[in-house]
Design a protein around this motif. Sequence first.
Motif, PDB file in Angstrom:
ATOM      1  N   HIS A 129      11.180 -33.655  15.387  1.00 46.46           N
ATOM      2  CA  HIS A 129      10.184 -32.555  14.545  1.00 46.46           C
ATOM      3  C   HIS A 129       9.641 -33.890  13.114  1.00 46.46           C
ATOM      4  CE1 HIS A 129      15.139 -33.908  13.019  1.00 46.46           C
ATOM      5  NE2 HIS A 129      14.165 -33.211  11.765  1.00 46.46           N
ATOM      6  N   HIS A 145      16.781 -25.224  13.942  1.00 45.33           N
ATOM      7  CA  HIS A 145      17.380 -27.273  14.147  1.00 45.33           C
ATOM      8  C   HIS A 145      18.710 -26.507  15.879  1.00 45.33           C
ATOM      9  CE1 HIS A 145      17.780 -31.057  14.825  1.00 45.33           C
ATOM     10  NE2 HIS A 145      18.368 -31.196  14.375  1.00 45.33           N
ATOM     11  N   PRO A 165      16.433 -31.330   9.063  1.00 48.88           N
ATOM     12  CA  PRO A 165      16.975 -30.416   8.784  1.00 48.88           C
ATOM     13  C   PRO A 165      17.659 -29.549   7.711  1.00 48.88           C
ATOM     14  CG  PRO A 165      18.235 -30.968  10.360  1.00 48.88           C
ATOM     15  CD  PRO A 165      17.297 -31.904   9.713  1.00 48.88           C
TER      16      PRO A 165
END
Length: 256
Positions: free
Chosen positions: A242, A71, A38
């Motif tokens: 992710h 995020h 992120p």
Amino acid sequence: METAPHAELGREDRPIAAGTDPRDTRDRLIEAISAHGPITAKDLAARFSITSAAVRRHLAALEAEGIIQEHAQPVGPRGRGRPSKSFVLAPAAHESLGSEYDQLARLAVEELMALGGDGAVHRLAERRVQPWIRDLAARIRAAQESGRTVDASARVQLLAQMLTEMGYATTARPVTVPLPAASGRPGGGTRTLRTAQLVQGHCPIKDIAAEHSELCEVETQAISQMLGVPVQRLATLAGGAHACTTHIPLTEGRTS
């Protein structure tokens, strides 16, 4: 645990020059979010030496198209003001970064299992990482022959660079873990554990790995072998995270 979420032990990205094709800027932002997410708009602006306003326009468009997503920040102590929004690549975007050979590869693995059983996939996974092991060993030798000191951090950096060249959008992020002072020792002082997180922002075989966990397991074992330390896989793209994140111990130090 204190992390440096956007620090990279590898190369720095080149600034985006004025007049650059917006499509090129967009592609480079997607690449940076994949590798470093992120990540915030402010960090992206600093990385590419462009204005925050310009970055936010691109991010708004990418978010609207479902290529990136905000995020979720972990719950913790908050200071004044709202925390900055940070972004990661959306799950659907990984599909667009994938290869058109995915379906063929899946069929090949199914045929392999039909011919050789479950063990055949494990053997395939081991053969897949053997070139990685040889390649990293060669890079380490070349670095040492050039006079560079290749310590644990440098090994992680070389591995991240190699995996990025292979399409895994990899960064190595330093992590410092404070430890209690050793009891009964005069002078006190705190100890710190230096570690790193190897973060792979893209996985070209994500869909196949989701069906055959042996691929991830053998890859983790190979990372441990290449770096010469026990490692722990914390999350995988195949498992829905992710990014693929691997915890790597470096050295234990002491501060006063």
